[in-house]
Every structure is written in structure tokens, then in C-alpha cells.
Design a protein around this motif. Sequence first.
Motif, PDB file in Angstrom:
ATOM      1  N   GLU A   1       3.711   4.298 -12.484  1.00  0.00           N
ATOM      2  CA  GLU A   1       2.524   3.628 -12.556  1.00  0.00           C
ATOM      3  C   GLU A   1       2.343   2.525 -11.460  1.00  0.00           C
ATOM      4  N   GLU A   2       3.411   1.539 -11.248  1.00  0.00           N
ATOM      5  CA  GLU A   2       3.304   0.782 -10.429  1.00  0.00           C
ATOM      6  C   GLU A   2       3.333   1.320  -9.086  1.00  0.00           C
ATOM      7  N   ALA A   3       4.163   2.528  -8.693  1.00  0.00           N
ATOM      8  CA  ALA A   3       4.368   2.980  -7.637  1.00  0.00           C
ATOM      9  C   ALA A   3       2.965   3.601  -7.042  1.00  0.00           C
ATOM     10  N   LEU A   4       2.290   4.257  -8.122  1.00  0.00           N
ATOM     11  CA  LEU A   4       1.121   5.045  -7.860  1.00  0.00           C
ATOM     12  C   LEU A   4      -0.029   3.893  -7.524  1.00  0.00           C
ATOM     13  N   ARG A   5       0.092   2.726  -8.053  1.00  0.00           N
ATOM     14  CA  ARG A   5      -1.047   1.529  -7.915  1.00  0.00           C
ATOM     15  C   ARG A   5      -0.944   1.211  -6.298  1.00  0.00           C
ATOM     16  N   ARG A   6       0.544   0.907  -5.868  1.00  0.00           N
ATOM     17  CA  ARG A   6       0.742   0.555  -4.616  1.00  0.00           C
ATOM     18  C   ARG A   6       0.312   1.513  -3.585  1.00  0.00           C
ATOM     19  N   LEU A   7       0.568   3.040  -3.839  1.00  0.00           N
ATOM     20  CA  LEU A   7       0.366   3.957  -3.137  1.00  0.00           C
ATOM     21  C   LEU A   7      -1.332   3.920  -2.971  1.00  0.00           C
ATOM     22  N   ARG A   8      -2.056   3.859  -3.989  1.00  0.00           N
ATOM     23  CA  ARG A   8      -3.541   3.793  -4.114  1.00  0.00           C
ATOM     24  C   ARG A   8      -4.044   2.748  -2.963  1.00  0.00           C
ATOM     25  N   TRP A   9      -3.338   1.556  -2.993  1.00  0.00           N
ATOM     26  CA  TRP A   9      -3.921   0.439  -2.305  1.00  0.00           C
ATOM     27  C   TRP A   9      -3.636   0.822  -0.578  1.00  0.00           C
ATOM     28  N   ILE A  10      -2.343   1.483  -0.605  1.00  0.00           N
ATOM     29  CA  ILE A  10      -1.985   1.815   0.830  1.00  0.00           C
ATOM     30  C   ILE A  10      -2.928   2.789   1.593  1.00  0.00           C
ATOM     31  N   ILE A  11      -3.429   3.659   0.801  1.00  0.00           N
ATOM     32  CA  ILE A  11      -4.285   4.854   1.257  1.00  0.00           C
ATOM     33  C   ILE A  11      -5.702   4.341   1.299  1.00  0.00           C
ATOM     34  N   LEU A  12      -6.150   3.549   0.405  1.00  0.00           N
ATOM     35  CA  LEU A  12      -7.622   3.237   0.222  1.00  0.00           C
ATOM     36  C   LEU A  12      -7.847   2.002   1.164  1.00  0.00           C
ATOM     37  N   VAL A  13      -6.987   1.128   1.303  1.00  0.00           N
ATOM     38  CA  VAL A  13      -7.232  -0.275   2.045  1.00  0.00           C
ATOM     39  C   VAL A  13      -6.347  -0.346   3.294  1.00  0.00           C
ATOM     40  N   PHE A  14      -4.903  -0.161   3.228  1.00  0.00           N
ATOM     41  CA  PHE A  14      -4.119  -0.448   4.376  1.00  0.00           C
ATOM     42  C   PHE A  14      -4.357   0.683   5.519  1.00  0.00           C
ATOM     43  N   ILE A  15      -4.288   1.833   5.050  1.00  0.00           N
ATOM     44  CA  ILE A  15      -4.683   2.791   6.434  1.00  0.00           C
ATOM     45  C   ILE A  15      -6.026   2.662   6.938  1.00  0.00           C
ATOM     46  N   PRO A  16      -6.919   2.519   6.326  1.00  0.00           N
ATOM     47  CA  PRO A  16      -8.360   2.359   6.957  1.00  0.00           C
ATOM     48  C   PRO A  16      -8.350   0.939   7.890  1.00  0.00           C
ATOM     49  N   LEU A  17      -7.578   0.004   7.475  1.00  0.00           N
ATOM     50  CA  LEU A  17      -7.633  -1.459   7.826  1.00  0.00           C
ATOM     51  C   LEU A  17      -7.042  -1.455   8.914  1.00  0.00           C
ATOM     52  N   VAL A  18      -5.872  -0.800   9.417  1.00  0.00           N
ATOM     53  CA  VAL A  18      -5.247  -0.893  10.728  1.00  0.00           C
ATOM     54  C   VAL A  18      -5.997  -0.573  11.720  1.00  0.00           C
ATOM     55  N   PRO A  19      -6.555   0.701  11.946  1.00  0.00           N
ATOM     56  CA  PRO A  19      -7.519   1.041  12.878  1.00  0.00           C
ATOM     57  C   PRO A  19      -8.847  -0.001  12.973  1.00  0.00           C
ATOM     58  N   ALA A  20      -9.312  -0.368  11.867  1.00  0.00           N
ATOM     59  CA  ALA A  20     -10.341  -1.346  12.080  1.00  0.00           C
ATOM     60  C   ALA A  20     -10.079  -2.564  12.679  1.00  0.00           C
ATOM     61  N   VAL A  21      -8.940  -2.873  12.638  1.00  0.00           N
ATOM     62  CA  VAL A  21      -8.260  -4.227  12.920  1.00  0.00           C
ATOM     63  C   VAL A  21      -8.152  -3.935  14.488  1.00  0.00           C
ATOM     64  N   ILE A  22      -7.498  -2.866  14.853  1.00  0.00           N
ATOM     65  CA  ILE A  22      -7.377  -2.558  16.268  1.00  0.00           C
ATOM     66  C   ILE A  22      -8.680  -2.430  16.921  1.00  0.00           C
ATOM     67  N   GLY A  23      -9.643  -1.672  16.443  1.00  0.00           N
ATOM     68  CA  GLY A  23     -10.814  -1.609  17.145  1.00  0.00           C
ATOM     69  C   GLY A  23     -11.469  -2.908  17.171  1.00  0.00           C
ATOM     70  N   THR A  24     -11.639  -3.797  16.060  1.00  0.00           N
ATOM     71  CA  THR A  24     -11.990  -5.365  16.384  1.00  0.00           C
ATOM     72  C   THR A  24     -11.616  -5.971  17.522  1.00  0.00           C
ATOM     73  N   MET A  25     -10.006  -6.019  17.590  1.00  0.00           N
ATOM     74  CA  MET A  25      -9.278  -6.562  18.875  1.00  0.00           C
ATOM     75  C   MET A  25      -9.667  -6.178  20.052  1.00  0.00           C
ATOM     76  N   VAL A  26      -9.886  -4.843  20.380  1.00  0.00           N
ATOM     77  CA  VAL A  26     -10.539  -4.055  21.443  1.00  0.00           C
ATOM     78  C   VAL A  26     -11.583  -4.806  21.947  1.00  0.00           C
ATOM     79  N   TRP A  27     -12.605  -4.534  20.857  1.00  0.00           N
ATOM     80  CA  TRP A  27     -14.188  -4.978  20.953  1.00  0.00           C
ATOM     81  C   TRP A  27     -14.148  -6.435  21.330  1.00  0.00           C
ATOM     82  N   TRP A  28     -13.188  -7.368  20.784  1.00  0.00           N
ATOM     83  CA  TRP A  28     -13.280  -8.799  21.177  1.00  0.00           C
ATOM     84  C   TRP A  28     -12.839  -8.947  22.562  1.00  0.00           C
ATOM     85  N   GLN A  29     -11.742  -8.018  23.131  1.00  0.00           N
ATOM     86  CA  GLN A  29     -11.160  -8.377  24.443  1.00  0.00           C
ATOM     87  C   GLN A  29     -12.266  -7.947  25.541  1.00  0.00           C
TER      88      GLN A  29
END
Length: 497
Positions: A466-494
Motif C-alpha cells: 500500500e505504501e509503494a502504491l501511494r508513492r507511485l500515485r504521487w509520482i504519476i499524478l504530481v511529479f511527472i506533470p510537475l517536471v515539464p511544467a517547471v521546465i516550461g516556466t523556466m523557459v518562459w521566464w528566460q
Amino acid sequence: MADTAKRSRTSKRIGRFRIGFNVLAQIVLILFLVAMVNSFAFKHCARWDFSRDQKYALSDKTKRFLDTLKGKMRITVFFAPTTPITADVQNLLTEYQYAGKGKIDVEHIDPERNLSRAKELFDKYKVVTDESLLVLDYEGRNKTVKASEMADIDQSGMAFGEGPRVAAFKGEQAITSAMMDLVEGKKKALGYVTGHKEPPLSENSPVTVLKTFIENENIKLQELNLLDLDAIPADVKAVMIIGPQYDFSDREMKLMGDFWDKQGRILVLLDPSAKTPKLRGFVNELGVKPNDDRLMVFLRTGIQELALTRDVQAHFLADSPVTKRLADVRALFLGGTSSLTLEPDRVRAANVRVEPLIQAEKGYFAEKDYNTDDQVKLQADAKRSNVPLTIGAAIEKGGSADQRVQVNSSRLVVVSNASFVQDNTITQDQQGLDFISGGVNWLLSREQLIGIAPKIPKPLTFNLDEEALRRLRWIILVFIPLVPAVIGTMVWWQRRV
């Protein structure tokens, strides 16, 4: 001035010549080095298989057998492209060619397209089937291997419009067995002793897997009822005794003794619960005493809870050619197992050598009062036991201590457990097959074929709590979408800056 200009022009021509010569020499040297590197790499290449299931990786046994080939082996492949295992067979034969080091020639023929060549070879090898197959040719002898012998095909999905599925690919076992048959010629006979309620060799036998495995080693299993014989047949090179429930008669023991004295080879798997004093006495005379006890161990199942089990976890030793390539491999011996006492000093004067093959893991103890339910007594006996317990041994009379020297001798392998070779056990723990393969090949003086049996492919599975599934859920729903969002924000700011 004229002389100076002339000398200058001559000097320039010499300089250009030197430069051109140096460039040409460098090019020739580079080409020479490239050619040398390619030649060295071609002659000393190596291959690694990093795939998970290693479907086409050849076993050590096959590689050692290919090293013993003295002549060329020609393999003709008659496989239609629609055959489910066509690609598997082609990839596997490529590995045979690399391992054979020039001793394996392979020709692929599509019988549906190259009709004339297929008919020519069909007539030569007397092929009368329409099934896809291989033809192995060695020194004028040939043997066919059909596609049905190399794979188990699951056709249950065809009713739902699905194609046939390869449930198990057995190409290496089938091809190597056929090669052994061709090279060795006549199959060696292994006598299977019956008449004492041993497991039968019938279709529904509990040792069907063992029987098939031994026969795939180019060995013919031949039932022997010693009561019907005046002597063990001369073509029988070794005798196998598996779990007799009744003892041998005096006449049967005399036949076994005569066979042993004539450099016979014997494999004995004892059932500790069976009363076989004469058979045990025969083994005891050769320096291995089967004890009237049972191996047990207490396993901790909780903080203060202990469970008693008689299933023995054991490991193979590296000192014998039988188990050298299984050194430190663990195997499970289910059911009852007794200990063996080895007494090499007692039989050394008779030129008999005794060595252990299998030892139980630490923590096991040999209980003589094995029918008791007294847990206090059993725990006390377990605490007093601290010596290695042997459950398998090898005996050789008249051999050489130097394994490099081959001398005719009598040989015997004994194990104090007969149930580990039955289908319900050996399919769970294939190390038992590996041990039997090593033992039988040692008895038949085929040391070069002793090796580990091909691995059974297993599906890749992931078990997530259950703990591994919870971490996997956070990675899929939050971390993976967050990475391109951060990169896009940095490019826009530059770009904004």
C-alpha cells in the motif's frame, strides 16, 4: 640571388614531398591498425545476453558438448515463416554457431518457396512429414528434430480468433539431445530397478519429469526386475534405484554386488521410512552409513513462536565432479530425510574413496526419536546439535584422486531422500534435476556433460504494498506533470527577461 631562389624552390619541393610521405605513411598505418583491430575482434569476440529471461542463452552443458565436437555438424532448417517458433529457432541456432566456433553449419530453407532445394534434401534425408523441422547431419548420420518437440503450443485462444501462443520453448533441450544422439551413436542404457514398489515408469508416473529429462540426455531408461535376471545385462552401464519400499532379496543383492565388482555404476535414493536393511548394509559396507533418524529444524514464525519442519534446505559441495558446478547452490528436499555418516578411513584400505555431496544448512539436527511430540525434548536436541549433516555422498572404488586422470572404476551416488525427484517437487525446485544430471553423467563417465539444466522462464511480476502504491500515485499524478511544467516556466521566464 638566382642560386638562392633555386635552393628555396628545391627546399619547398622536398618539404612537400616529406609532408606527403608522412601523410601517406600515417594513412597506411591507420588502415593497418584498423585492420588489425578488426581481425583481433573477429577472432576474439564475446557475446553477452542482458535480456531478463535469457531465452536464447545456451547452457554450460551445451557449450561444453560443442567443445567436444571433432567434426562438422550440418543443420538444415525447414521452417515456414508462419511457424510460431521460426524466429526463436533462428536466433537459437545463431548462438549454436557462435558457441560451435566454426563447427556448426546452418542452412535455412523455406519449403514453400525453394521447392527444388527442399525436395532434393527431403529425398536425401528420407523426410516424409509436412511439419517444420531441423535435420542434423554428422559424419554420415542424420537425425530430425520436429517443431512440436521444440515448443509447447497453446492453441486455446484460437476459438476466440487469437493465434497460437508459445507456452514453452524447448529448442535447446531438443537440439542438444539430438546432437548427443548423433555424436555418441547408440544411446547408453540406464537400468531402472523395479519390484520393490519403486515409482513406476508408466504414463502417469510420479517421476515423469525425471524420466523425460534423462531420456533427453541421450540415455535409454530400461526397467530391470532383478528377480527375473541371472545377471545385469552387459549393455546396462549404470543402475538407478529410487525409493524402494521393500528390501532386496539375497539373490538380488548378489547381482548388485557382482555388478559393483565389475566396475558397475549405481545411483541410490533411499526412502528413510522404508525398511531396507540389506540395501542399506550394501551402502554401509562401502563407507556410507544411513542413519535411523530424521533431519528437522525449528523456524521462528513469530516473536516467541517456533514451528518444526522436516523439509530440508541443503547446499551442494564443490569438492566432487558431481556437484562442482552446483557449488553453494541451494535445493529443497521435501519429506523425510535422514543423515549419512561417512567413514572414509574404514574403507580406504580397499581403495574406496568417499566424499560428501550435499549438506543440510546450519540449524538442522538429526533426531533419533523422530516419532515423539515432546517439543521440550526436540528443542533440547536441536541446541545440542552443531555438526554439519550430510545427506548425499559419492563413492568410487579403483579411481584416481586426480580428476584429470580417467581410470575405469566402480562408482555409486547415494542420497537419503527419494521424494525430491518426484514431479510435485522437482517442478518447484529444478536444482534436483541439475543434481541428477550431474550424478548420472558422472556415473556414465560423461563428465564433460555435467552442468546446470536450462532455466525455466518465469514471468516478471511486481508486488507493491500500500505504501509503494501511494508513492507511485504521487509520482504519476504530481511529479511527472510537475517536471515539464517547471521546465516550461523556466523557459518562459528566460524569454520574458
